[in-house]
Design an enzyme around this catalytic site. Structure first.
Site, PDB file in Angstrom:
ATOM      1  N   GLY A   1      34.077  47.628  30.715  1.00 57.54           N
ATOM      2  CA  GLY A   1      34.924  46.454  30.583  1.00 57.54           C
ATOM      3  C   GLY A   1      35.639  46.401  29.255  1.00 57.54           C
ATOM      4  O   GLY A   1      35.848  45.327  28.681  1.00 57.54           O
TER       5      GLY A   1
ATOM      6  N   GLU B   1      31.823  52.772  32.146  1.00 62.40           N
ATOM      7  CA  GLU B   1      32.894  52.360  33.053  1.00 62.40           C
ATOM      8  C   GLU B   1      33.948  51.617  32.235  1.00 62.40           C
ATOM      9  O   GLU B   1      33.851  50.403  32.050  1.00 62.40           O
ATOM     10  CB  GLU B   1      32.313  51.469  34.154  1.00 62.40           C
ATOM     11  CG  GLU B   1      31.227  52.165  34.971  1.00 62.40           C
ATOM     12  CD  GLU B   1      30.408  51.211  35.834  1.00 62.40           C
ATOM     13  OE1 GLU B   1      30.764  50.016  35.892  1.00 62.40           O
ATOM     14  OE2 GLU B   1      29.421  51.660  36.435  1.00 62.40           O
ATOM     15  N   PRO B   2      34.962  52.330  31.723  1.00 59.05           N
ATOM     16  CA  PRO B   2      35.917  51.709  30.792  1.00 59.05           C
ATOM     17  C   PRO B   2      36.837  50.664  31.410  1.00 59.05           C
ATOM     18  O   PRO B   2      37.560  49.978  30.694  1.00 59.05           O
ATOM     19  CB  PRO B   2      36.713  52.903  30.266  1.00 59.05           C
ATOM     20  CG  PRO B   2      36.562  53.953  31.316  1.00 59.05           C
ATOM     21  CD  PRO B   2      35.198  53.761  31.885  1.00 59.05           C
TER      22      PRO B   2
ATOM     23  N   ARG C   1      39.624  48.316  32.824  1.00 59.45           N
ATOM     24  CA  ARG C   1      41.075  48.143  32.759  1.00 59.45           C
ATOM     25  C   ARG C   1      41.744  48.955  31.665  1.00 59.45           C
ATOM     26  O   ARG C   1      42.972  49.090  31.655  1.00 59.45           O
ATOM     27  CB  ARG C   1      41.392  46.665  32.546  1.00 59.45           C
ATOM     28  CG  ARG C   1      41.136  46.171  31.139  1.00 59.45           C
ATOM     29  CD  ARG C   1      41.286  44.687  31.003  1.00 59.45           C
ATOM     30  NE  ARG C   1      40.246  43.990  31.723  1.00 59.45           N
ATOM     31  CZ  ARG C   1      40.339  42.741  32.155  1.00 59.45           C
ATOM     32  NH1 ARG C   1      41.426  42.051  31.946  1.00 59.45           N
ATOM     33  NH2 ARG C   1      39.340  42.176  32.799  1.00 59.45           N
TER      34      ARG C   1
ATOM     35  N   ARG D   1      46.044  36.658  37.816  1.00 58.42           N
ATOM     36  CA  ARG D   1      45.161  36.370  36.691  1.00 58.42           C
ATOM     37  C   ARG D   1      45.566  35.130  35.879  1.00 58.42           C
ATOM     38  O   ARG D   1      44.692  34.342  35.486  1.00 58.42           O
ATOM     39  CB  ARG D   1      45.053  37.592  35.772  1.00 58.42           C
ATOM     40  CG  ARG D   1      44.420  38.811  36.450  1.00 58.42           C
ATOM     41  CD  ARG D   1      44.257  39.986  35.505  1.00 58.42           C
ATOM     42  NE  ARG D   1      43.289  39.691  34.478  1.00 58.42           N
ATOM     43  CZ  ARG D   1      43.584  39.533  33.191  1.00 58.42           C
ATOM     44  NH1 ARG D   1      44.856  39.627  32.781  1.00 58.42           N
ATOM     45  NH2 ARG D   1      42.630  39.282  32.312  1.00 58.42           N
TER      46      ARG D   1
ATOM     47  N   TYR E   1      42.457  32.405  35.912  1.00 60.68           N
ATOM     48  CA  TYR E   1      41.671  32.024  34.736  1.00 60.68           C
ATOM     49  C   TYR E   1      42.478  32.006  33.445  1.00 60.68           C
ATOM     50  O   TYR E   1      41.982  32.308  32.366  1.00 60.68           O
ATOM     51  CB  TYR E   1      40.420  32.892  34.570  1.00 60.68           C
ATOM     52  CG  TYR E   1      40.533  34.351  34.886  1.00 60.68           C
ATOM     53  CD1 TYR E   1      41.230  35.226  34.073  1.00 60.68           C
ATOM     54  CD2 TYR E   1      39.901  34.867  36.005  1.00 60.68           C
ATOM     55  CE1 TYR E   1      41.305  36.560  34.359  1.00 60.68           C
ATOM     56  CE2 TYR E   1      39.968  36.212  36.312  1.00 60.68           C
ATOM     57  CZ  TYR E   1      40.664  37.054  35.486  1.00 60.68           C
ATOM     58  OH  TYR E   1      40.735  38.403  35.790  1.00 60.68           O
TER      59      TYR E   1
ATOM     60  N   CYS F   1      54.969  27.892  45.863  1.00 61.70           N
ATOM     61  CA  CYS F   1      54.887  26.427  45.936  1.00 61.70           C
ATOM     62  C   CYS F   1      53.628  25.920  45.239  1.00 61.70           C
ATOM     63  O   CYS F   1      52.774  25.266  45.858  1.00 61.70           O
ATOM     64  CB  CYS F   1      54.919  25.974  47.393  1.00 61.70           C
ATOM     65  SG  CYS F   1      56.473  26.349  48.226  1.00 61.70           S
TER      66      CYS F   1
ATOM     67  N   TYR G   1      44.389  44.970  38.016  1.00 61.66           N
ATOM     68  CA  TYR G   1      44.226  43.700  38.729  1.00 61.66           C
ATOM     69  C   TYR G   1      45.549  43.025  39.079  1.00 61.66           C
ATOM     70  O   TYR G   1      45.555  41.887  39.520  1.00 61.66           O
ATOM     71  CB  TYR G   1      43.316  42.743  37.951  1.00 61.66           C
ATOM     72  CG  TYR G   1      42.016  43.394  37.559  1.00 61.66           C
ATOM     73  CD1 TYR G   1      41.084  43.717  38.540  1.00 61.66           C
ATOM     74  CD2 TYR G   1      41.752  43.743  36.239  1.00 61.66           C
ATOM     75  CE1 TYR G   1      39.908  44.368  38.199  1.00 61.66           C
ATOM     76  CE2 TYR G   1      40.571  44.390  35.897  1.00 61.66           C
ATOM     77  CZ  TYR G   1      39.656  44.695  36.884  1.00 61.66           C
ATOM     78  OH  TYR G   1      38.491  45.338  36.552  1.00 61.66           O
TER      79      TYR G   1
END
Length: 463
Positions: free
Chosen positions: A274, A316-317, A319, A360, A364, A391, A421
């Site tokens: 991450g 697990e690098p 993005r 995204r 968030y 809309c 993403y």
């Protein structure tokens, strides 16, 4: 209009800011090119919105990450595997590229597994994640001989064992290679939704609560399963590496405790990833060499303290490979000044995409940057907000931007760092077809994933 491949020209100065694909250049007329392809030419040939992926940049990031981690662990005599995050963005071509650069791939669904297999990635170089794997997904993983299944719950242990009884990879008697995902209590990342190691969430088994140790012992009790190691993931968009050191110590202590109780020292530890990237000017991504060296130090210190050998490590690098390699190209439509409650005049710039191609910001509050890329402007910048065509008042692409005051319909805007993403979380909200993904390199472009059409949407409607 071309719908498959094409070419264009572009040259000029390197784009400042560190957010754009490595090949991005600004010409004397203010227009941007990527991979030697003028974005104006590309927009005219393929339409907008469109994801523009710099193939050489993505491959270079994959290669640099693998090399950094391999070099960092080499003095310890420990091997390393780097797993590309299929959930960030996966297509047949991208799967082939990252595998050619020495990466394995983690997949979380049957669909991601199918794409990786179609790309020719061997099952042994894949890992299957997921907190609710279906029977069909487990059978597909077994038939492909997937290199590891990351077990996420106690009940899944028996389910995987039952599927594996037929022989993993079609080999009678071959056990299913599995890891157990644990939660360490360490959580990091840019938002609560992407912080994945606190106790009150859906992933993994708690170390502190004793579930993790019980799960490891339960796996050892099943002859159909081969316990390869322990898996941990603390979050996503992480810019401070300190959390990895704490999590690594927790996982390695659990590994040592399992050995003390059972005599089994698992050979592998996955420390997740991450790794964060910069989305705004001035933000600095995690450097692969720095994070690798920091994690090596944490792992070796913990193993020395615990009296255990350094394990094989997987990371697990996320993005950090796909994200910065891609931008989204939009065409400006309505430009409207709005006076806010505080008296500020903000220019709302509507583009031909929105939350359907980048969820995204709405999901968030993720922050992005935008730039005019089709011409030079001497107009003073004004406070702006880039919004989509859906809309929803929350349909925001870029919350706060400084854009030229003469921005007008027909101009091209680019939003960088959308490779992770963007397309993978895209939707058909308001029945808007999803954009295609175009790869650029050496003045040529080609579709990796074609643009959806209204006909595609209607074909699913059975009337």
């Amino acid at each position: 209009m071309s719908t498959d491949v094409g070419s264009g020209t572009g040259d000029g100065s390197t784009v400042p800011g560190g957010l754009w694909p490595a090949s991005a250049r600004i010409g004397a007329d203010g227009a941007m090119s990527v991979g030697g392809v003028d974005l104006r030419t590309l927009a005219g040939q393929v339409g907008t919105p469109v994801y523009v992926l710099d193939e050489a940049d993505l491959r270079a990031r994959a290669r640099a990450t693998r090399e950094a981690w391999t070099a960092a662990f080499a003095p310890e005599g420990a091997g390393v595997h780097v797993y590309y995050a299929g959930k960030a963005f996966l297509s047949v071509a991208v799967a082939r590229w990252v595998h050619a650069e020495g990466l394995r791939i983690d997949v979380a669904t049957g669909g991601e597994l199918a794409v990786a297999l179609r790309a020719g990635v061997p099952g042994t170089d894949l890992a299957l994640h997921g907190n609710n794997k279906s029977d069909a997904e487990l059978v597909a993983a077994r038939d492909a001989g997937v290199g590891r299944v990351v077990i996420d719950s106690l009940v899944e242990i028996d389910r995987v064992a039952e599927v594996a009884a037929a022989g993993w990879g079609g080999e009678p008697g071959r056990r299913a290679p599995v890891m157990l995902r644990v939660t360490t209590g360490v959580h990091a990342g840019g938002h609560e939704y992407i912080s994945t190691a606190h106790e009150d969430q859906k992933f993994g088994l708690s170390v502190s609560g004793g579930q993790a140790l019980a799960g490891l012992e339960a796996i050892l009790a099943r002859p159909e399963l081969e316990l390869r190691g322990i898996h941990s993931h603390i979050g996503s968009q992480i810019l401070d590496p300190a959390g990895f050191a704490v999590a690594a110590h927790t996982v390695l202590a659990l590994r040592a405790e399992l050995e003390a109780r059972t005599g089994v020292l698992v050979p592998e530890v996955d420390l997740g990833g991450g790794f964060g990237v910069g989305y705004l000017p001035g933000e600095v991504a995690l450097d692969p060499e720095r994070i690798a060296k920091d994690v090596v130090a944490a792992v070796t210190d913990a193993c020395t303290e615990l009296g255990t050998p350094v394990p094989h490590v997987s990371i697990e690098p996320g993005r950090s490979i796909a994200g910065p390699s891609t931008l989204t190209l939009y065409t400006v439509g309505t430009v409207k000044p709005v006076t806010t409650d505080s008296g500020l005049v903000r220019t709302y710039v509507s583009v031909d995409g929105g939350m359907s191609d980048n969820l995204r910001p709405a999901l968030y509050g993720a922050r992005y940057h935008a730039a005019l890329v089709s011409r030079h402007s001497d107009a003073a910048p004004v406070p702006a907000r880039v919004v989509g065509k859906h809309c929803e008042s929350g349909d925001i692409v870029v919350h706060d931007a400084e854009l030229p005051g003469d921005l007008a319909a027909g101009d091209l805007l680019a939003v960088p760092v959308t490779g992770a993403y963007g397309r993978s979380m895209a939707s058909n909200y308001n029945l808007v077809p999803r954009p295609g993904v175009v790869a650029v390199r050496d003045g040529e472009w080609r579709f990796l994933v074609r643009r959806e059409t209204v006909e595609d949407l209607l074909a699913l409607d059975l009337g």
